[in-house]
Design a protein around this motif. Structure first.
Motif, PDB file in Angstrom:
ATOM      1  N   GLY A  18       0.843  -1.199   0.000  1.00  0.00           N
ATOM      2  CA  GLY A  18       0.000   0.000   0.000  1.00  0.00           C
ATOM      3  C   GLY A  18       0.871   1.238   0.000  1.00  0.00           C
ATOM      4  O   GLY A  18       1.277   1.721   1.066  1.00  0.00           O
ATOM      5  N   ARG A  22       0.586   6.779   3.988  1.00  0.00           N
ATOM      6  CA  ARG A  22       1.440   6.263   5.058  1.00  0.00           C
ATOM      7  C   ARG A  22       2.604   5.440   4.521  1.00  0.00           C
ATOM      8  O   ARG A  22       3.727   5.568   4.992  1.00  0.00           O
ATOM      9  N   ARG A  46      -2.750   1.213  -7.562  1.00  0.00           N
ATOM     10  CA  ARG A  46      -2.890   2.459  -8.345  1.00  0.00           C
ATOM     11  C   ARG A  46      -1.582   2.734  -9.080  1.00  0.00           C
ATOM     12  O   ARG A  46      -0.533   2.931  -8.443  1.00  0.00           O
ATOM     13  N   ASP A  67      -0.888  -6.149  -6.272  1.00  0.00           N
ATOM     14  CA  ASP A  67      -1.708  -6.615  -5.159  1.00  0.00           C
ATOM     15  C   ASP A  67      -0.801  -7.305  -4.129  1.00  0.00           C
ATOM     16  O   ASP A  67       0.151  -7.978  -4.522  1.00  0.00           O
ATOM     17  N   THR A  85      -2.144  -0.624   4.000  1.00  0.00           N
ATOM     18  CA  THR A  85      -3.417  -0.638   3.279  1.00  0.00           C
ATOM     19  C   THR A  85      -4.482  -0.054   4.195  1.00  0.00           C
ATOM     20  O   THR A  85      -4.236   0.195   5.376  1.00  0.00           O
ATOM     21  N   GLN A  86      -5.685   0.127   3.650  1.00  0.00           N
ATOM     22  CA  GLN A  86      -6.769   0.659   4.483  1.00  0.00           C
ATOM     23  C   GLN A  86      -7.172  -0.367   5.554  1.00  0.00           C
ATOM     24  O   GLN A  86      -6.911  -1.557   5.420  1.00  0.00           O
ATOM     25  N   GLU A 107       0.079  -0.670  10.028  1.00  0.00           N
ATOM     26  CA  GLU A 107      -0.578   0.595  10.365  1.00  0.00           C
ATOM     27  C   GLU A 107      -1.717   0.350  11.347  1.00  0.00           C
ATOM     28  O   GLU A 107      -2.277  -0.730  11.425  1.00  0.00           O
ATOM     29  N   CYS A 134       1.489   0.824  14.328  1.00  0.00           N
ATOM     30  CA  CYS A 134       1.930   2.227  14.272  1.00  0.00           C
ATOM     31  C   CYS A 134       1.096   3.166  15.135  1.00  0.00           C
ATOM     32  O   CYS A 134       0.456   4.099  14.626  1.00  0.00           O
TER      33      CYS A 134
HETATM   34  N1  LIG Z   1      -0.569   5.779  12.315  1.00  0.00           N
HETATM   35  C1  LIG Z   1      -1.232   6.866  11.971  1.00  0.00           C
HETATM   36  O1  LIG Z   1      -1.101   7.907  12.593  1.00  0.00           O
HETATM   37  C2  LIG Z   1      -2.149   6.815  10.795  1.00  0.00           C
HETATM   38  C3  LIG Z   1      -2.520   7.989  10.184  1.00  0.00           C
HETATM   39  C4  LIG Z   1      -3.341   7.920   9.083  1.00  0.00           C
HETATM   40  C5  LIG Z   1      -3.776   6.689   8.644  1.00  0.00           C
HETATM   41  N2  LIG Z   1      -3.421   5.566   9.277  1.00  0.00           N
HETATM   42  C6  LIG Z   1      -3.822   4.244   8.810  1.00  0.00           C
HETATM   43  O2  LIG Z   1      -2.899   3.854   7.820  1.00  0.00           O
HETATM   44  C7  LIG Z   1      -3.534   3.044   6.834  1.00  0.00           C
HETATM   45  C8  LIG Z   1      -3.314   3.649   5.473  1.00  0.00           C
HETATM   46  O3  LIG Z   1      -3.808   4.953   5.438  1.00  0.00           O
HETATM   47  P1  LIG Z   1      -3.409   5.937   4.261  1.00  0.00           P
HETATM   48  O4  LIG Z   1      -3.876   7.271   4.692  1.00  0.00           O
HETATM   49  O5  LIG Z   1      -1.971   5.754   3.891  1.00  0.00           O
HETATM   50  O6  LIG Z   1      -4.357   5.403   3.110  1.00  0.00           O
HETATM   51  P2  LIG Z   1      -4.138   5.473   1.536  1.00  0.00           P
HETATM   52  O7  LIG Z   1      -5.468   5.230   0.932  1.00  0.00           O
HETATM   53  O8  LIG Z   1      -3.383   6.713   1.174  1.00  0.00           O
HETATM   54  O9  LIG Z   1      -3.188   4.221   1.252  1.00  0.00           O
HETATM   55  C9  LIG Z   1      -3.650   2.907   1.200  1.00  0.00           C
HETATM   56  C10 LIG Z   1      -3.074   2.312  -0.036  1.00  0.00           C
HETATM   57  O10 LIG Z   1      -3.352   0.923  -0.092  1.00  0.00           O
HETATM   58  C11 LIG Z   1      -3.516   0.599  -1.451  1.00  0.00           C
HETATM   59  N3  LIG Z   1      -4.153  -0.716  -1.629  1.00  0.00           N
HETATM   60  C12 LIG Z   1      -5.483  -0.988  -1.784  1.00  0.00           C
HETATM   61  N4  LIG Z   1      -5.655  -2.289  -2.020  1.00  0.00           N
HETATM   62  C13 LIG Z   1      -4.432  -2.864  -2.019  1.00  0.00           C
HETATM   63  C14 LIG Z   1      -3.966  -4.186  -2.228  1.00  0.00           C
HETATM   64  N5  LIG Z   1      -4.807  -5.207  -2.493  1.00  0.00           N
HETATM   65  N6  LIG Z   1      -2.646  -4.432  -2.177  1.00  0.00           N
HETATM   66  C15 LIG Z   1      -1.771  -3.428  -1.939  1.00  0.00           C
HETATM   67  N7  LIG Z   1      -2.155  -2.135  -1.733  1.00  0.00           N
HETATM   68  C16 LIG Z   1      -3.466  -1.865  -1.773  1.00  0.00           C
HETATM   69  C17 LIG Z   1      -4.334   1.758  -1.983  1.00  0.00           C
HETATM   70  O11 LIG Z   1      -4.319   1.833  -3.393  1.00  0.00           O
HETATM   71  C18 LIG Z   1      -3.667   2.926  -1.310  1.00  0.00           C
HETATM   72  O12 LIG Z   1      -2.638   3.510  -2.089  1.00  0.00           O
HETATM   73  C19 LIG Z   1      -5.006   2.980   7.267  1.00  0.00           C
HETATM   74  O13 LIG Z   1      -5.213   1.799   7.989  1.00  0.00           O
HETATM   75  C20 LIG Z   1      -5.174   4.187   8.146  1.00  0.00           C
HETATM   76  O14 LIG Z   1      -6.206   4.065   9.099  1.00  0.00           O
HETATM   77  C21 LIG Z   1      -2.622   5.609  10.337  1.00  0.00           C
END
Ligand SMILES: NC(=O)c1ccc[n+]([C@@H]2O[C@H](COP(=O)([O-])OP(=O)(O)OC[C@H]3O[C@@H](n4cnc5c(N)ncnc54)[C@H](O)[C@@H]3O)[C@@H](O)[C@H]2O)c1
Length: 373
Positions: A18, A22, A46, A67, A85-86, A107, A134
């Protein structure tokens, strides 16, 4: 025993799952002057995000995936995996990569359900891999320092004082306490009252014990009265700290934290969060600070109180309190009173409701007339 700890000088290699916000952030660790670290694989569906990430980290072709499942098809090719990932897509890759013996940086939140969280932990433990989630702020220097200071005992115990036993060898009255214990006790009545008196102070809190405090009458009162009892060994059943959480009909929430032991005495700090701004009060003697979300700037609002002799208590509010009352009497106008019968009854009922919630360990609902269940 954890699986495969790399040597200290070895480059730690990672796969990022992902490459969004993050994931691409953590990859920047490779640029820090710390341990040798290299991201050598990525899974990101993406195209634009993946390509940018690949360019940034110079990922070899064979380790670029759309993936996470494709990356998990391969035999383990890095020391660790960084799963960004989400939320709903944490458990599956975490379990899969743990089974492949990757150490895992995951994460937060770990996963959206209890079962998934438990499965991640169980798998990482049984596979003997490291798992770090994290919860980033727990790693910030201020949070680590707070923990270090608390653990060192420098601020004593973080508990309700009623949960503490008196120090070994302490007497039940401060004046009878061995000096080795009394000297280091911040609540020693000798310090709180007698030392102040010998420094010439005769006002509060001495004026509470006697109308004309002197060494003889205060010593006698401490020997016999409630103010000389050991705080750790007395019958005072008032909480030394308490948090009351409230929710109102319109969905607003409020919490009130009361702490008996603070540097400031009788001070209040208030923050109100609205939809368009944030209002902060750091106690008497400070300006209010209003942060406006739309304008993005602060207003400092002067709240300097008139300090009238004899009425300086509560940061000068004693004066305003009686002033309102006299004004109401003069004008025969109940509107001048901010704490009349109805408001006060409701506030008091709220306190009884909070006490019921505390004692019975439950949520208490209040009706508009102040009755509660
Ligand atoms: N620790 C923190 O302070 C903090 C802050 C923000 C978000 N988060 C968490 O971090 C995680 C990611 O958040 P983000 O803001 O970076 O989201 P984001 O949407 O920017 O990134 C997630 C990525 O995962 C990718 N993805 C989707 N399906 C996938 C697959 N099958 N294989 C590989 N990659 C895939 C998406 O395309 C996307 O680029 C979430 O769980 C969020 O809750 C944590």
């Amino acid at each position: 025993m954890f699986h495969s700890a790399p040597e200290k000088t070895k480059v730690v290699t990672a796969v990022v799952i992902g490459a969004g916000c993050r994931g691409s952030g953590y990859a920047s660790y490779a640029l820090c002057d710390r341990h040798p670290f290299k991201v050598i694989g990525v899974a990101e569906p993406r195209d634009d995000f993946r390509n940018k990430f690949v360019d940034k980290c110079k990922i070899p072709k064979e380790n670029i995936f759309k993936d996470w499942k494709d990356a998990a098809q391969k035999e383990k090719f890095a020391d660790c995996v960084i799963i960004c990932t989400q939320d709903k897509l944490h458990k599956e890759p975490a379990v899969a990569f743990a089974k492949l013996k990757y150490h895992i940086l995951l994460e937060k939140p770990m996963a959206p359900t209890e079962d998934e969280c438990m499965e991640i932990v169980k798998t990482c433990k049984s596979e003997g891999v490291l798992l770090q989630v994290c919860h980033v702020l727990r790693y910030s220097p201020w949070a680590m320092k707070i923990k270090e200071i608390i653990d060192s005992g420098r601020i004593g115990d973080v508990v309700n004082i009623q949960h503490l036993e008196p120090p070994k060898g302490a007497a039940s009255r401060c004046l009878d306490c061995p000096s080795s214990i009394e000297r280091v006790c911040p609540y020693s009545a000798k310090k709180v009252y007698l030392e102040k008196l010998s420094n010439g102070h005769k006002g509060w809190p001495l004026s509470i014990l006697h109308s004309s405090p002197d060494i003889e009458n205060i010593t006698e009162l401490l020997k016999t009265g409630p103010y000389g009892k050991c705080v750790y060994d007395c019958d005072n059943d008032v909480m030394s700290n308490q948090v009351v959480n409230m929710q109102f009909k319109n969905g607003a929430t409020a919490n009130m934290t009361m702490i008996a032991f603070t540097e400031a005495i009788c001070d209040r700090k208030v923050t109100v969060f609205g939809t368009k701004g944030e209002l902060q009060c750091h106690g008497a003697g400070h300006s209010l600070v209003l942060y406006d979300f739309t304008r993005g700037d602060h207003d400092r609002i002067d709240t300097t109180a008139k300090m009238m002799k004899g009425l300086t208590g509560h940061g000068g509010a004693d004066f305003y309190c009686i002033d309102s009352f006299v004004e109401a009497v003069v004008q025969n106008d109940p509107e001048k009173i901010r704490t009349g019968p109805d408001e006060t009854l409701y506030s008091n009922m709220l306190v009884f409701a909070a006490e019921k919630a505390r004692k019975e360990n439950k949520v208490v609902s209040m009706a508009p007339d102040g009755t509660f269940t």
